[in-house]
Design a protein around this motif. Structure first.
Motif, mmCIF file in Angstrom:
data_model
loop_
_atom_site.group_PDB
_atom_site.id
_atom_site.type_symbol
_atom_site.label_atom_id
_atom_site.label_comp_id
_atom_site.label_asym_id
_atom_site.label_seq_id
_atom_site.Cartn_x
_atom_site.Cartn_y
_atom_site.Cartn_z
ATOM 1 N N LYS A 1 -7.491 -0.913 -1.442
ATOM 2 C CA LYS A 1 -5.405 -1.174 -1.387
ATOM 3 C C LYS A 1 -4.764 -2.484 -0.213
ATOM 4 O O LYS A 1 -5.164 -1.037 0.522
ATOM 5 N N GLY A 2 -3.810 -2.179 -0.143
ATOM 6 C CA GLY A 2 -3.537 -2.408 0.916
ATOM 7 C C GLY A 2 -2.187 -1.432 1.133
ATOM 8 O O GLY A 2 -2.011 -0.333 0.335
ATOM 9 N N GLY A 3 -1.832 -1.897 1.505
ATOM 10 C CA GLY A 3 -0.655 -0.208 2.056
ATOM 11 C C GLY A 3 0.261 -0.424 3.045
ATOM 12 O O GLY A 3 -0.366 -1.501 4.177
ATOM 13 N N GLU A 4 1.629 0.059 3.189
ATOM 14 C CA GLU A 4 2.194 0.051 4.935
ATOM 15 C C GLU A 4 1.238 0.589 5.893
ATOM 16 O O GLU A 4 1.746 -0.097 7.177
ATOM 17 N N ARG A 5 0.028 1.010 6.037
ATOM 18 C CA ARG A 5 -0.457 1.140 7.187
ATOM 19 C C ARG A 5 -2.225 0.689 7.365
ATOM 20 O O ARG A 5 -3.353 1.084 8.071
ATOM 21 N N LYS A 6 -2.230 -0.265 6.900
ATOM 22 C CA LYS A 6 -3.180 -1.410 6.578
ATOM 23 C C LYS A 6 -4.143 -1.479 7.635
ATOM 24 O O LYS A 6 -4.795 -1.968 8.377
ATOM 25 N N PHE A 7 -2.929 -2.891 7.855
ATOM 26 C CA PHE A 7 -2.867 -2.947 9.790
ATOM 27 C C PHE A 7 -2.287 -2.123 10.444
ATOM 28 O O PHE A 7 -0.582 -2.347 10.582
#
Length: 461
Positions: free
Chosen positions: A211-217
């Motif tokens: 899952k992607g998300g605001e805190r993936k990178f």
């Protein structure tokens, strides 16, 4: 007194030296630490440019959050308050003259559900039917050392791979899928196929971890160079040579005589080669090592940033960029809408985009001969075609990484193993490190640098 010389001041070499410096400070180790960097500044492929209110990363643009956080380096360097995270949105593929959304329920373009397979607009009905083979065909021929392209085509069909998966996966791993191993790209796909009987079912069962998300990178408020500066500031008891190249390394009994191009010679007990393999192979005159290095390959990348005095809201809502599927339509391989994905890169909220040109593109042969102005013109042409923007740029940054991007071919592990064995047998104390050998992500490079330093520390206890 022992001497450890690190050649290369990119993130791998800096991480190795940071770990060695901690050891020296904490344990009072009797060791001389020397770092030599050919460039004017430390950082290697991490370099941040500030221009006209924009922040542009000439090299890597972000770090995988969970990988870096597991190393606790951000906290050690006091950078916690500087961390910023990516915004998420829709990624597109540019094909047939328009932007088509990559299904949200997919991993590197591979469907993670039957619904995702059925609803994609990138693949024909016939291509979708061919992909159903994944659900009823067993894997009785592929291992992790086989081609990821051949593996995916066998179970999902050539059209699905060509139109939806290859544009995404090739963009991440910089190479043709037929030349890349499953082990060096997506090793878990074999495991999923065995456990669930289907790649798609396996991804669906494990989709939470993708899952992607605001805190993936993550990055930093003033750019990725913040981590380079923070490490450099810690190295108070390290001799750092900038704008100095190493001419050659010669074995001298149990030591190494390292000749610098400023006329100085460093007598070292350990040498860390944290430089591209194309540079490392020139330092030691040994035909067997040359043979090992010759098995490694690089690809090329040209990056062009363009900033405009227009708001980035003119782009499609919730979008963060696109990948090019049909190389006849655009010269670029991909385009990131940087100001949308990374809010800190545009203080005014104006549009900043980054285009990527890779050696896998048929147009690259002519692009690599272009000067900065010509490359910027080519980028503006791609921007006009794909996004319909005719505005004049107010900022730009062109970076040419020709033959400097590691490309892990199927034979890569064997070449690295050959080099490791040769060095261990005939050149103990010389250590390979960095993305030419052990992984291209920033956390991978940091971890590799730390492990290399810990190996040296262990040998000197």
């Amino acid at each position: 007194m022992k001497t450890v010389l690190v050649i290369g001041g990119g993130i791998t070499g800096l991480s190795a030296m940071y770990e060695l410096h901690k050891w020296k400070q904490e344990k009072g180790a009797d060791v001389r630490l020397v770092l030599v960097e050919a460039g004017e500044e430390l950082g290697g492929k991490i370099t941040t440019v500030h221009q006209s209110g924009f922040i542009m990363e000439a090299g890597a643009d972000s770090i995988v959050s969970r990988k870096l956080e597991s190393l606790s380096l951000v906290e050690e360097l006091g950078l916690e308050q500087e961390v910023v995270y990516n915004s998420t949105g829709i990624s597109f593929i540019y094909t047939d003259g328009e932007l088509k959304a990559i299904p949200a329920d997919s991993v590197f373009g591979i469907p993670a559900s039957i619904k995702s397979l059925a609803e994609t607009t990138l693949v024909s009905a016939e291509g979708k039917i061919a992909a159903l083979k994944d659900f009823y065909t067993k894997n009785d021929q592929f291992t992790k050392n086989d081609s990821v392209g051949a593996f995916l085509e066998h179970f999902l069909g050539s059209e699905f791979v060509e139109k939806q998966i290859a544009p995404v996966l090739s963009g991440v791993y910089s190479g043709k899928l037929t030349d890349l191993t499953i082990a060096s790209t997506l090793p878990y796909l074999i495991d999923y196929k065995e456990k669930y009987g289907s790649i798609i079912k396996g991804l669906e069962a494990n989709k939470q971890q993708f899952k992607g998300g605001e805190r993936k990178f993550l990055s930093f408020k003033n750019g990725l160079s913040s981590i380079i500066e923070a490490i450099e500031n810690q190295l108070e008891d390290v001799e750092i040579f900038k704008a100095i190249k190493v001419n050659k390394i010669e074995k001298d009994n149990q030591h190494y005589r390292v000749e610098l191009n400023n006329g100085e010679v460093v007598e070292a007990d350990h040498v860390v080669l944290s430089i591209p393999h194309t540079a490392a192979e020139k330092l030691i005159d040994d035909p067997e090592l040359t043979k090992g290095f010759s098995g490694l390959r690089n690809s090329s990348l040209i990056s062009v940033y363009v900033g405009f005095d227009v708001p980035d809201r003119i782009l499609p809502a919730d979008g963060t960029g696109f990948i090019t599927a049909n190389t006849d339509e655009l010269s670029c391989n991909a385009c990131t809408w940087t100001s949308r994905k990374w809010k800190h890169t545009s203080k005014s909220g104006n549009l900043l985009v980054r285009l990527f040109y890779k050696s896998s593109h048929p147009a690259f042969a002519s692009l690599k001969e272009m000067n900065r102005e010509e490359l910027l013109k080519a980028a503006m042409n791609d921007i006009q075609k794909s996004l319909g923007i005719d505005a004049e740029p107010v900022a730009s940054e062109v970076t040419n990484w020709s033959d400097q991007m590691p490309n892990y071919l199927i034979s890569h592990p064997q070449s690295v193993a050959m080099l490791e064995q040769k060095l261990a047998a005939d050149y103990p104390g010389i250590h390979l490190a960095g993305c030419s050998y052990y992984g291209v992500g920033i956390p991978d490079c940091i971890e590799n640098g730390i492990k290399t330093a810990q190996k040296i520390i262990h040998l000197n206890k």
